[in-house]
Design a protein around this motif. Sequence first.
Motif, PDB file in Angstrom:
ATOM      1  N   ASP A  29     -15.411  -1.018  10.882  1.00  0.00           N
ATOM      2  CA  ASP A  29     -14.034  -1.164  11.112  1.00  0.00           C
ATOM      3  C   ASP A  29     -13.244  -1.212   9.826  1.00  0.00           C
ATOM      4  OD1 ASP A  29     -15.076  -3.477  10.195  1.00  0.00           O
ATOM      5  OD2 ASP A  29     -13.705  -4.837  11.605  1.00  0.00           O
ATOM      6  N   TRP A  30     -14.047  -0.998   8.629  1.00  0.00           N
ATOM      7  CA  TRP A  30     -13.374  -0.981   7.167  1.00  0.00           C
ATOM      8  C   TRP A  30     -13.657   0.269   6.812  1.00  0.00           C
ATOM      9  CZ3 TRP A  30      -9.546  -3.763   5.210  1.00  0.00           C
ATOM     10  CH2 TRP A  30      -9.492  -5.063   5.544  1.00  0.00           C
ATOM     11  N   ALA A  33     -10.241   2.325   5.987  1.00  0.00           N
ATOM     12  CA  ALA A  33      -9.402   1.785   5.057  1.00  0.00           C
ATOM     13  C   ALA A  33     -10.051   2.429   3.813  1.00  0.00           C
ATOM     14  CB  ALA A  33      -9.561   0.432   4.940  1.00  0.00           C
ATOM     15  N   ARG A 117      -8.073  -9.572  11.949  1.00  0.00           N
ATOM     16  CA  ARG A 117      -7.820  -9.146  13.370  1.00  0.00           C
ATOM     17  C   ARG A 117      -6.324  -8.645  13.262  1.00  0.00           C
ATOM     18  NH1 ARG A 117     -11.648 -11.878  16.632  1.00  0.00           N
ATOM     19  NH2 ARG A 117     -13.574 -11.968  15.375  1.00  0.00           N
ATOM     20  N   PRO A 118      -6.077  -7.692  14.176  1.00  0.00           N
ATOM     21  CA  PRO A 118      -4.620  -7.257  14.381  1.00  0.00           C
ATOM     22  C   PRO A 118      -3.468  -8.279  14.514  1.00  0.00           C
ATOM     23  CG  PRO A 118      -6.065  -5.621  15.575  1.00  0.00           C
ATOM     24  CD  PRO A 118      -6.735  -6.838  15.399  1.00  0.00           C
ATOM     25  N   HIS A 138      -3.330  -1.876   5.114  1.00  0.00           N
ATOM     26  CA  HIS A 138      -3.773  -0.677   5.760  1.00  0.00           C
ATOM     27  C   HIS A 138      -4.201  -1.124   7.062  1.00  0.00           C
ATOM     28  CE1 HIS A 138      -6.578   2.517   7.254  1.00  0.00           C
ATOM     29  NE2 HIS A 138      -5.867   3.257   6.651  1.00  0.00           N
ATOM     30  N   ARG A 139      -4.898  -2.292   7.247  1.00  0.00           N
ATOM     31  CA  ARG A 139      -5.474  -2.854   8.433  1.00  0.00           C
ATOM     32  C   ARG A 139      -4.383  -3.416   9.418  1.00  0.00           C
ATOM     33  NH1 ARG A 139     -10.717  -4.131   9.412  1.00  0.00           N
ATOM     34  NH2 ARG A 139     -10.332  -4.591  11.361  1.00  0.00           N
ATOM     35  N   LEU A 140      -3.512  -4.288   8.467  1.00  0.00           N
ATOM     36  CA  LEU A 140      -2.702  -5.172   9.260  1.00  0.00           C
ATOM     37  C   LEU A 140      -1.162  -5.022   9.153  1.00  0.00           C
ATOM     38  CD1 LEU A 140      -4.533  -8.536   7.801  1.00  0.00           C
ATOM     39  CD2 LEU A 140      -4.598  -7.495   9.948  1.00  0.00           C
TER      40      LEU A 140
END
Length: 400
Positions: A29-30, A33, A117-118, A138-140
């Motif tokens: 999941d990274w 990014a 987590r989002p 980038h994720r959040l």
Amino acid sequence: MTTSDEQAGRPTREELGRLLLNEGSVAPDWAGAYQDVPRSRFLPDVMWPHDMTTGRNVTVDKGQDPQAWQRYADSDAPIVTQWDEGAHDGNEPGKVFSSSWSMPSLVFSMLADLDVRPGQRVLEIGAGTGWNAALLAHRLGAGNVVTVEVDRAVAAGAQESLNRFGLPVEVVHGDGFLGYPERAPYDRLIAICGLRRIPFAWVEQSSPQGVILVPWGTYYGPGEATARLVVAEDRRSASGPFSRPVAFMRMRSQRFVWPRHDAHVPAGAMDAADTSFTTMAEAQLRGTGPFDVTGFALGLRVPDVAHTVDRERDGRRAVWFYGLSDTSWAVVVFRDGRKEAKVYQSGPRRLWDEVEAAHRWWVEQKRPGFDRFGLTVDSDGERAWLDSPDNPVGRHVVSG
């Protein structure tokens, strides 16, 4: 100055990404990014990578050798970005590095441990170049991340890089030890500097069941490990296990100042000290290197003590121990070819006796690794434990 020829054998950024993904340093999941947020976009034109083969920092100037600069930027190597708190001038390495960026393998391993987590909100302690904050953003989303940096110039540089990249995370110039209550509570808190004391303010500014990820160690030596602490529902404590050994620059307010040798061991002190012999081998005491668990475990058991190793002289090596709350001291002298080492100690505490007892305890517990130890933080401070918070490591003090 290094040359691009010396860098020819290093993997490209894409190759490194595949390698880190295959070995598990970059969680799936990274991966996005890693691909979309290159470390190179957050590094200065002149930087000082740590060469893993020579153990030295080398100067790399983008203007003089852009290929070498890019290869180092895309490598799995730590990079110094500031010396001597900004007072350093010139391209050669300075005296003490004061800002740096870790190996990508470590950065992404810690981000995996953070388990964002989002929609979650994250507080980062230590902005550095801004790259870690950018990966989180980038994720959040940039609005869910805030980072605190104690160095004004470093904070300004991180803010500029984040804005230029299009992820305008808020960079706060301030003391990360205080956290940042203005944006609390946080679902995740990550420190990218080493600590010896964890502020309870971080627990208070976290959400129930929030996660605090922090490199932590004792003053016994430089060894530290990342602790993943989960905040209790009532936010009166946070607790969790250690995961892996790491090496970070310490938070500036917690930098260690070595005690003066002559304040502990004045002239004539060796002659007046208590003497004994030990059969503990040097390798048993020191372990295999800076990432060995031995010193970390001894530090948990022996409070308020720092130790250092003298240079070898004619087959003789002295390991010194200094009390940090009094003037107790000890030294054990190892000599090649001898089965026993001579010990000298003096002061209110018998420091070598404490270290030897701590080592016996560690062996009796079947030499636990980092992941069997854990930490609990509350308003009274930190308490280390073995296997369970109900089994505290405890302090072992031997008085003279």
